[in-house]
Design a protein around this motif. Structure first.
Motif, PDB file in Angstrom:
ATOM      1  N   LYS A 378      -9.929  86.608  19.804  1.00 41.55           N
ATOM      2  CA  LYS A 378     -10.119  85.664  20.900  1.00 41.55           C
ATOM      3  C   LYS A 378     -10.286  86.421  22.217  1.00 41.55           C
ATOM      4  CE  LYS A 378      -9.599  82.323  18.010  1.00 41.55           C
ATOM      5  NZ  LYS A 378     -10.797  81.576  17.567  1.00 41.55           N
ATOM      6  N   LEU A 379     -11.120  85.861  23.087  1.00 43.47           N
ATOM      7  CA  LEU A 379     -11.388  86.479  24.379  1.00 43.47           C
ATOM      8  C   LEU A 379     -10.804  85.643  25.500  1.00 43.47           C
ATOM      9  CD1 LEU A 379     -15.151  87.492  23.981  1.00 43.47           C
ATOM     10  CD2 LEU A 379     -13.158  88.967  23.710  1.00 43.47           C
ATOM     11  N   SER A 380     -10.343  86.321  26.544  1.00 41.82           N
ATOM     12  CA  SER A 380      -9.915  85.604  27.743  1.00 41.82           C
ATOM     13  C   SER A 380     -11.144  85.091  28.493  1.00 41.82           C
ATOM     14  CB  SER A 380      -9.111  86.538  28.648  1.00 41.82           C
ATOM     15  OG  SER A 380      -9.948  87.570  29.161  1.00 41.82           O
ATOM     16  N   GLY A 381     -10.914  84.233  29.457  1.00 44.88           N
ATOM     17  CA  GLY A 381     -12.034  83.699  30.236  1.00 44.88           C
ATOM     18  C   GLY A 381     -12.822  84.800  30.926  1.00 44.88           C
ATOM     19  N   ALA A 382     -12.117  85.782  31.494  1.00 43.27           N
ATOM     20  CA  ALA A 382     -12.789  86.874  32.190  1.00 43.27           C
ATOM     21  C   ALA A 382     -13.587  87.734  31.218  1.00 43.27           C
ATOM     22  CB  ALA A 382     -11.761  87.736  32.929  1.00 43.27           C
ATOM     23  N   GLU A 383     -13.019  87.982  30.024  1.00 43.72           N
ATOM     24  CA  GLU A 383     -13.723  88.794  29.032  1.00 43.72           C
ATOM     25  C   GLU A 383     -14.967  88.075  28.508  1.00 43.72           C
ATOM     26  OE1 GLU A 383     -10.073  91.418  27.082  1.00 43.72           O
ATOM     27  OE2 GLU A 383     -10.477  89.379  26.346  1.00 43.72           O
ATOM     28  N   LEU A 384     -14.842  86.762  28.308  1.00 46.54           N
ATOM     29  CA  LEU A 384     -15.994  85.977  27.862  1.00 46.54           C
ATOM     30  C   LEU A 384     -17.107  86.012  28.891  1.00 46.54           C
ATOM     31  CD1 LEU A 384     -17.114  84.090  25.671  1.00 46.54           C
ATOM     32  CD2 LEU A 384     -16.076  82.170  26.892  1.00 46.54           C
TER      33      LEU A 384
END
Length: 456
Positions: A378-384
């Motif tokens: 899963k990715l964080s919002g910033a990583e996405l």
């Protein structure tokens, strides 16, 4: 912007006051601005020099087309148009490679310096070999209101199309610029109908065959621009080609265009305008579909058939459309006609890229989100946002790998790769459908042989 927006204006001025005169003036402007750019001391000076290079180019290209088409008989126009556009194709193919070599082994300034001796040589050859033309009129008035209106409207349109992917189609900035374009273009049409010596004379505005040719050109170029942009981006982002190597990968497409363009001129005389244009448009459609169906992940050799067929199609279509358009108007309008056809090409490319960029962004992001729902990582919002920026922006593979970490990046690489391909394929299908529409338009509305309509 300066190159595209002023093309129509200088095309009209060349027909009115003499193509040879405007050509020499264009060489002077282009050469001096190239020299100024090469000696630039800051970005502002370089940008100003580039603007004036665009002005010089806008003076030169309509004159080149006008001189070529008015210097040969009707039977030779197809070959002459193919030859000159083939030469332009060679320049398009060689330019980025030569520029890359000069930048890598000398300096970026030499990309500008090299224009100066070319201008001098072109001026000498033209002075010795090109006869003085008899202008339309030595005392013709200049349609300043028309020039102002068409310039403002085209700047608004091109600026809106270029930045709409960043702003969004519903942004007030995009809508405002498109409204300005529509309002000022409407005013331009009114001005032209009321002006005796308008920027675009009524015999051109009312010429159905000319407008049809321009419309077909509008449908052709989005596919070409899409391949140039997204193929090089893909090769740089995923196989990690250098910019020079990625540009070299497109040489088969550009070389096919350059080789086929002169040949198409001979074929044009046998098949006529309708079948020549239709053949080129059909081949472009097939080439774009092949690139999408075979897939970007097939590598360079997998993409090669689509590149070559697209290049051959362009070599058929571009000279045939240009020749049919210029031949459909009076010889005294040749430079103007060439400038207007180029405007259809420029606006079509800007429109196509704006639409394709929106399609690419939506499909790529949706595909990525769908794949990530089933991914264990899963990715964080910033990583996405970083991943999305890499796919749709200018980020590099190595930078994203550093951001996510090597292990996480490798586990997501397949999803990112497929998302990019999904976006590009969707854009290619749109441009293929657009080119197919142009092919159908040619078959239905282009006359077999283009005939000039006498100037009013």
């Amino acid at each position: 912007l300066s190159f595209g927006v002023l093309m129509v204006t200088f095309g009209r001025l060349a027909d009115t006051f003499g193509r040879r005169k405007i050509f020499f003036a264009g060489l002077l402007v282009f050469g001096l601005s190239s020299l100024a750019g090469a000696f630039s001391v800051d970005s502002g000076m370089l940008i100003a020099a580039r603007v004036f290079q665009g002005v010089g180019g806008a003076m030169l290209w309509p004159c080149i087309l006008g001189i070529v088409y008015s210097s040969v008989s009707d039977d030779q126009k197809g070959f002459a148009g193919g030859l000159i556009l083939g030469a332009a194709g060679v320049g398009n193919a060689a330019g980025p490679l030569i520029g890359g070599v000069l930048t890598e082994f000398a300096s970026w300034r030499w990309v500008l310096f090299v224009n100066v001796p070319i201008c001098v040589i072109a001026g000498i050859i033209t002075y010795l070999e090109v006869e003085k033309d008899i202008p339309e009129s030595e005392v013709a008035s200049i349609d300043y209101a028309g020039i102002a209106a068409v310039s403002v409207s085209l700047v608004s349109l091109l600026y809106a199309l270029n930045l709409s992917p960043d702003w969004g189609w519903t942004s007030y900035k995009t809508i405002s610029l498109l409204f300005i374009f529509a309002a000022v273009m409407t005013a331009f049409v009114v001005i032209e109908f009321k002006t005796r010596d308008g920027l675009i004379p009524l015999d051109v505005i009312k010429n159905f065959q000319f407008i049809v040719c321009g419309t077909i050109m509008f449908t052709l170029v989005p596919g070409f621009f899409t391949v140039l942009l997204y193929m090089t981006q893909y090769l740089e982002k995923f196989p990690e080609y250098s910019p020079l190597k990625a540009g070299a990968a497109l040489v088969p497409l550009l070389f096919s265009f350059a080789v086929m363009a002169p040949v198409s001129g001979k074929i044009y005389n046998k098949l006529g305008a309708r079948l020549s244009i239709f053949t080129g448009m059909a081949l472009c459609t097939i080439g774009l579909l092949l690139i999408a169906l075979i897939g970007l992940d097939s590598g360079f050799y997998g993409l090669l058939p689509g590149f070559i067929i697209s290049g051959v199609g362009l070599g058929f279509a571009v000279p045939s459309i240009t020749t049919a358009a210029v031949s459909s108007v009076s010889q005294s309008r040749a430079s103007l006609a060439g400038g207007i056809i180029y405007m259809f090409q420029l606006v079509g490319g800007a429109f196509g890229l704006a639409v394709v960029t929106s399609i690419f962004t939506d499909f790529a992001n949706n595909d990525l989100l769908a794949r990530l729902r089933n991914a264990p990582l899963k990715l964080s919002g910033a990583e996405l946002q970083d991943v999305s920026g890499f796919i749709t922006g200018s980020g590099t593979k190595s930078t994203l790998e550093q951001t996510l970490g090597e292990d996480r990046f490798q586990s997501l690489y397949t999803q990112i790769h497929h998302a990019y391909i999904s976006g590009v394929d969707s854009g290619l299908y749109f441009t293929a459908a657009f080119a197919a529409l142009g092919a159908l338009t040619a078959l239905l509305f282009v006359r077999r042989n283009a005939r000039a309509v006498k100037a009013a």
